[in-house]
Design a protein around this motif. Structure first.
Motif, PDB file in Angstrom:
ATOM      1  N   PRO A 567       0.759  -1.149  -0.165  1.00  0.00           N
ATOM      2  CA  PRO A 567      -0.041   0.062  -0.172  1.00  0.00           C
ATOM      3  C   PRO A 567       0.983   1.132  -0.072  1.00  0.00           C
ATOM      4  CG  PRO A 567      -0.740  -1.678   1.474  1.00  0.00           C
ATOM      5  CD  PRO A 567       0.661  -2.095   1.189  1.00  0.00           C
ATOM      6  N   GLY A 568       0.315   2.162  -0.561  1.00  0.00           N
ATOM      7  CA  GLY A 568       1.206   3.398  -0.615  1.00  0.00           C
ATOM      8  C   GLY A 568       1.258   4.202   0.679  1.00  0.00           C
ATOM      9  N   THR A 569       2.313   4.639   1.103  1.00  0.00           N
ATOM     10  CA  THR A 569       2.321   5.899   2.307  1.00  0.00           C
ATOM     11  C   THR A 569       3.068   6.960   1.889  1.00  0.00           C
ATOM     12  OG1 THR A 569       2.822   5.630   4.521  1.00  0.00           O
ATOM     13  CG2 THR A 569       4.313   4.376   3.150  1.00  0.00           C
ATOM     14  N   HIS A 570       3.689   7.719   3.018  1.00  0.00           N
ATOM     15  CA  HIS A 570       4.443   8.864   2.813  1.00  0.00           C
ATOM     16  C   HIS A 570       5.951   8.329   2.241  1.00  0.00           C
ATOM     17  CE1 HIS A 570       7.186  12.333   2.982  1.00  0.00           C
ATOM     18  NE2 HIS A 570       5.952  13.082   3.129  1.00  0.00           N
ATOM     19  N   GLU A 571       6.435   8.789   1.262  1.00  0.00           N
ATOM     20  CA  GLU A 571       7.741   8.210   0.895  1.00  0.00           C
ATOM     21  C   GLU A 571       8.513   7.970   1.584  1.00  0.00           C
ATOM     22  OE1 GLU A 571       8.716  10.013  -2.988  1.00  0.00           O
ATOM     23  OE2 GLU A 571       6.945   9.550  -3.913  1.00  0.00           O
ATOM     24  N   LEU A 572       8.753   8.909   2.801  1.00  0.00           N
ATOM     25  CA  LEU A 572       9.597   8.647   3.571  1.00  0.00           C
ATOM     26  C   LEU A 572       9.685   7.405   4.648  1.00  0.00           C
ATOM     27  CD1 LEU A 572      10.310  12.343   4.817  1.00  0.00           C
ATOM     28  CD2 LEU A 572      11.927  11.064   3.526  1.00  0.00           C
ATOM     29  N   PHE A 573       8.425   7.221   4.940  1.00  0.00           N
ATOM     30  CA  PHE A 573       7.955   5.898   5.581  1.00  0.00           C
ATOM     31  C   PHE A 573       7.949   4.662   4.872  1.00  0.00           C
ATOM     32  CE2 PHE A 573       5.209   9.248   7.892  1.00  0.00           C
ATOM     33  CZ  PHE A 573       6.528  10.000   8.377  1.00  0.00           C
ATOM     34  N   ALA A 574       8.548   4.575   3.667  1.00  0.00           N
ATOM     35  CA  ALA A 574       8.268   3.551   2.638  1.00  0.00           C
ATOM     36  C   ALA A 574       9.028   2.357   3.195  1.00  0.00           C
ATOM     37  CB  ALA A 574       8.794   3.747   1.196  1.00  0.00           C
ATOM     38  N   ALA A 575       9.947   2.427   3.756  1.00  0.00           N
ATOM     39  CA  ALA A 575      10.712   1.192   4.279  1.00  0.00           C
ATOM     40  C   ALA A 575      10.053   0.210   5.175  1.00  0.00           C
ATOM     41  CB  ALA A 575      12.046   1.563   5.020  1.00  0.00           C
ATOM     42  N   SER A 576       9.235   0.814   6.060  1.00  0.00           N
ATOM     43  CA  SER A 576       8.272   0.053   6.755  1.00  0.00           C
ATOM     44  C   SER A 576       7.430  -0.866   5.970  1.00  0.00           C
ATOM     45  CB  SER A 576       7.363   0.899   7.935  1.00  0.00           C
ATOM     46  OG  SER A 576       8.095   1.619   8.842  1.00  0.00           O
ATOM     47  N   LEU A 577       7.049  -0.564   4.954  1.00  0.00           N
ATOM     48  CA  LEU A 577       6.279  -1.323   4.169  1.00  0.00           C
ATOM     49  C   LEU A 577       6.936  -2.301   3.321  1.00  0.00           C
ATOM     50  CD1 LEU A 577       3.271   1.028   3.316  1.00  0.00           C
ATOM     51  CD2 LEU A 577       3.464  -0.619   5.321  1.00  0.00           C
ATOM     52  N   THR A 578       8.133  -1.774   2.361  1.00  0.00           N
ATOM     53  CA  THR A 578       8.546  -2.752   1.494  1.00  0.00           C
ATOM     54  C   THR A 578       9.504  -3.587   2.244  1.00  0.00           C
ATOM     55  OG1 THR A 578      10.387  -0.979   1.557  1.00  0.00           O
ATOM     56  CG2 THR A 578       8.941  -0.675  -0.435  1.00  0.00           C
ATOM     57  N   VAL A 579       9.908  -3.458   3.317  1.00  0.00           N
ATOM     58  CA  VAL A 579      10.832  -4.688   3.856  1.00  0.00           C
ATOM     59  C   VAL A 579       9.685  -5.893   4.114  1.00  0.00           C
ATOM     60  CG1 VAL A 579      10.227  -3.839   6.435  1.00  0.00           C
ATOM     61  CG2 VAL A 579      12.585  -4.950   5.701  1.00  0.00           C
ATOM     62  N   ILE A 580       8.635  -5.615   4.183  1.00  0.00           N
ATOM     63  CA  ILE A 580       7.844  -6.883   4.674  1.00  0.00           C
ATOM     64  C   ILE A 580       7.809  -7.994   3.678  1.00  0.00           C
ATOM     65  CG2 ILE A 580       5.448  -7.379   5.241  1.00  0.00           C
ATOM     66  CD1 ILE A 580       6.593  -5.381   7.445  1.00  0.00           C
ATOM     67  N   PRO A 581       7.554  -7.867   2.246  1.00  0.00           N
ATOM     68  CA  PRO A 581       7.596  -8.784   1.531  1.00  0.00           C
ATOM     69  C   PRO A 581       9.264  -9.365   1.360  1.00  0.00           C
ATOM     70  CG  PRO A 581       7.082  -6.625   0.182  1.00  0.00           C
ATOM     71  CD  PRO A 581       7.062  -6.572   1.774  1.00  0.00           C
ATOM     72  N   LEU A 582      10.226  -8.520   1.622  1.00  0.00           N
ATOM     73  CA  LEU A 582      11.589  -8.952   1.603  1.00  0.00           C
ATOM     74  C   LEU A 582      11.805 -10.034   2.789  1.00  0.00           C
ATOM     75  CD1 LEU A 582      13.364  -5.827   0.829  1.00  0.00           C
ATOM     76  CD2 LEU A 582      12.312  -7.490  -0.800  1.00  0.00           C
ATOM     77  N   GLN A 583      11.151  -9.627   3.820  1.00  0.00           N
ATOM     78  CA  GLN A 583      11.117 -10.495   5.173  1.00  0.00           C
ATOM     79  C   GLN A 583      10.407 -11.701   4.752  1.00  0.00           C
ATOM     80  OE1 GLN A 583       9.216  -8.333   8.176  1.00  0.00           O
ATOM     81  NE2 GLN A 583      10.849  -7.329   8.764  1.00  0.00           N
ATOM     82  N   LEU A 584       9.341 -11.785   4.019  1.00  0.00           N
ATOM     83  CA  LEU A 584       8.458 -12.978   3.870  1.00  0.00           C
ATOM     84  C   LEU A 584       9.317 -13.882   2.903  1.00  0.00           C
ATOM     85  CD1 LEU A 584       5.174 -11.339   3.600  1.00  0.00           C
ATOM     86  CD2 LEU A 584       5.852 -13.197   4.978  1.00  0.00           C
ATOM     87  N   LEU A 585       9.822 -13.058   1.708  1.00  0.00           N
ATOM     88  CA  LEU A 585      10.751 -13.863   0.897  1.00  0.00           C
ATOM     89  C   LEU A 585      11.908 -14.643   1.529  1.00  0.00           C
ATOM     90  CD1 LEU A 585      11.231 -14.368  -2.085  1.00  0.00           C
ATOM     91  CD2 LEU A 585      12.667 -12.402  -2.166  1.00  0.00           C
ATOM     92  N   SER A 586      12.548 -14.120   2.363  1.00  0.00           N
ATOM     93  CA  SER A 586      13.555 -14.791   3.266  1.00  0.00           C
ATOM     94  C   SER A 586      13.203 -15.921   3.789  1.00  0.00           C
ATOM     95  CB  SER A 586      14.148 -14.039   4.068  1.00  0.00           C
ATOM     96  OG  SER A 586      14.606 -12.580   3.650  1.00  0.00           O
ATOM     97  N   TYR A 587      11.807 -15.635   4.839  1.00  0.00           N
ATOM     98  CA  TYR A 587      11.419 -16.894   5.366  1.00  0.00           C
ATOM     99  C   TYR A 587      11.044 -17.969   4.571  1.00  0.00           C
ATOM    100  CZ  TYR A 587       7.964 -19.529   8.167  1.00  0.00           C
ATOM    101  OH  TYR A 587       7.216 -20.524   8.764  1.00  0.00           O
TER     102      TYR A 587
END
Ligand code: G6P
Length: 610
Positions: A567-587
């Motif tokens: 989902p979109g958010t303020h660009e400065l806070f993006a890491a809080s969301l983009t990191v989630i699929p990367l964590q799931l991918l690793s898992y």
């Protein structure tokens, strides 16, 4: 690294020690051992190489070791390979002193040589066997009892240690000492506990004593007496810890890592709510005033994922508050004689609050009279106690070695601090501040939404689990998210992964791109999105398979074989969301590869050695 436990009471010690060690396995898991003192004073030791389950098997879940006083250890090897011989507990040469140790005795060679000259022999390559023999030597030489003996050892030892010691001829008592490695003492009714970390004993008691550096204690069924290095008694009071013992259980999930990934909305929400008051940031709970925060130079020191939070903070704080931010690996900072202005503010980030290098960086700053602010998850931890001010994250106990929810909670605190610095510096007005805060409050439900859609990541992981090389690229906070995503994939899936600032790839590393290399681009920063898209085109031309992570609905000018959206958010806070699929991918890649996702090889969660 390494976990130690101890029990003295009326129950059989071994099952309680095994149970405690299970909660500490995150601190190291290459071997484990128990020492239990029988009623006749005989101390029996059983050790096993490998996971704790082997030790449990070997002792029939503790039933083979009879006695109500004992100590235990789970190891992350420093001196000496993981083997049964090098596993703790270690006995001195004649067996009268038994020791478990967390830390590193730096002058162990010098002490060992001295002991060899005195006729001592050694069976392991560990520094801990040197401690056992050294204690035995002083005990027999000066004959002034265990506290005097341990004090003499402490005066000669260099390095770090949390020690638990049994003396064969001193009745039922456990002696402990501490310098720079964590230890807590739990008080029950007619029984006492020792552990490297509170969750190991929460099931039995919530009353704990914190032992400080250069302190010792004598622990019996009746209670505990503390001493300083001058052998003088020290008065201490137990504190009641508020942690919930079930928080450290799996709660129906298959692994701690996936449980903790799912706990992120809550961790972020709790952390934000603790420091938000309506439309304002409120750090009064931490006794942090504007005056304390006023600075013209911010230096973030941290290790691992916490360092990656610092990288996000650098982008966000500089953008919002226009204060220069430097992010430093704590292990480098402490030894490079950094130049710091008198008005600098050190921000130390640490989940455990015990990471040796981060703690040393805090001490280095304090020694120079520089203010220190810590962002820590574990209450009562060394960094939390030593920093001038501490902001706690509300992630709860994190058990999986690879951090997820603590990282997300740290990010939340980073954003709040950025807003505070911006407000103090007059860079945002009340209306702007309220808008940022409203967006922050939306983050938990947006993370939830990504988690609801985790099947798409799972499917992708299943199709790509045999990949050999992955590059993650992005610019700005997208690059910062890549750093964390790449670390996750490396640590739990053992896939060679590199994070690169998208513009930097062509300066050498692009030569590694070949057919089948996976390049994942994170693209949320609208002003530089096209640049990263062009970099993706460059690698595609050279045979790479391209995957993107971007905001829902954003137009990405790059054709990807797979596209994840958040989902979109303020660009400065993006890491809080983009990191989630990367964590799931690793898992999911780790699961596909049949690996132990919660306890990856060679790692430990809390790194209390340099
Ligand atoms: C270890 C952990 C990492 C963590 C780092 C710093 O390496 O495996 O997940 O980021 O230590 O730990 P800290 O407790 O200081 O955040």
């Amino acid at each position: 690294m390494c976990g130690i436990v101890g029990y003295i009471g009326k129950k059989q010690a071994a099952p309680i020690l095994l149970d405690g060690l299970k909660k500490l396995e995150y601190r190291g898991y290459d071997s484990a051992g128990l020492a239990v003192r029988a009623d006749d004073g005989e101390v029996s030791v059983v050790k096993a190489k490998g996971r704790l389950a082997r030790l449990a098997e070997r002792t029939e879940n503790g039933a083979l070791l009879q006695g109500t006083c004992g100590i235990g250890h789970t190891r992350w090897a420093t001196h000496g390979e993981p083997s049964e011989e090098n596993a703790h507990p270690h006995k001195c040469m004649d067996g009268s002193v038994t020791v478990v140790h967390n830390g590193i005795l730096e002058n162990y060679k010098e002490l060992r040589d001295k002991l060899v000259r005195k006729g001592y022999t050694f069976h392991s390559q560990t520094d801990t066997e040197v401690i056992a023999n050294c204690i035995d030597y002083y005990y027999k030489k000066y004959k002034l009892g265990p506290i005097d003996t341990i004090a003499r050892f402490m005066m000669r030892a260099r390095g770090s240690y949390a020690l638990a010691v049994l003396f064969a001829d001193c009745g039922d008592a456990i002696y402990v000492a501490r310098k720079d490695s964590p230890m807590v003492i739990g008080a029950g009714r007619g029984e006492m506990f020792i552990a490297s970390d509170v969750p190991a004993i929460l099931k039995y008691t919530k009353r704990v004593y914190y032992i400080e550096n250069y302190e010792m204690a004598r622990i019996t069924r009746e209670g505990v007496e503390f001493y300083n290095i001058d052998r003088e008694p020290v008065e201490k009071h137990a504190v009641r810890v508020k942690l919930d013992e079930n928080a450290a259980e799996m709660g129906g999930y298959e692994h701690f890592m996936i449980k903790e990934i799912h706990e992120q909305p809550r961790a972020v929400e709790l952390t934000l709510n603790s420091y938000l008051n309506g439309e304002y940031v409120d750090l009064s709970e931490c006794k942090i005033t504007d005056k304390f925060l006023e600075t013209d130079e911010i230096v973030v020191v941290a290790c691992g994922s916490a360092y990656h939070v610092g990288v996000v903070m650098q982008y966000v704080v500089e953008k919002l508050a226009r204060i220069p931010v430097r992010v430093e690996l704590a292990s480098e900072f402490r030894y490079r004689d950094p130049i710091l202005g008198k008005n600098a503010l050190i921000v130390a980030i640490s989940q455990s609050g015990e990471t040796a290098d981060t703690l040393a960086a805090v001490r280095e700053a304090k020694a120079r009279g520089i203010r220190t602010l810590a962002i820590v998850n574990v209450r009562g931890s060394s960094i939390a106690r030593e920093a001038d001010k501490t902001i706690f994250t509300y992630a709860g106990p994190e058990i999986a070695v690879a951090t997820t929810k603590a990282y997300s909670a740290q990010l939340a605190v980073g954003y709040l601090l950025a807003l505070e610095w911006a407000r103090i510096g007059g860079r945002v007005d009340d209306v702007q501040c309220a808008a940022y805060i409203a967006e922050l409050r939306n983050l938990p439900q947006k993370i939830e939404k990504i988690l609801e859609n985790k099947q798409s990541v799972q499917k992708f992981a299943a199709e790509n689990s045999t990949v050999n090389d992955v590059f993650m690229i992005g610019r700005g906070v997208d690059y910062a998210a890549c750093l964390e995503g790449a670390l996750k994939l490396k640590e739990v899936s053992y896939v060679h992964t590199e994070a690169y600032a998208a513009g930097e790839l062509k300066h050498g590393t692009i030569s590694l791109i070949e057919n089948g290399t996976l390049v994942l681009g994170v693209l949320t920063q609208s002003d530089i999105l096209e640049k990263t898209a062009s970099n993706l085109e460059e690698v595609k031309t050279r045979g790479a398979s391209v995957v993107t992570v971007s905001f829902e609905g954003a137009k990405i000018p790059a054709e990807a074989e797979y596209a994840f959206t958040v989902p979109g958010t303020h660009e400065l806070f993006a890491a809080s969301l983009t990191v989630i699929p990367l964590q799931l991918l690793s898992y999911y890649v780790s699961l596909q590869r049949g690996l132990d996702v919660d306890k990856p090889r060679n790692l430990a969660k809390s790194v209390t050695v340099e």
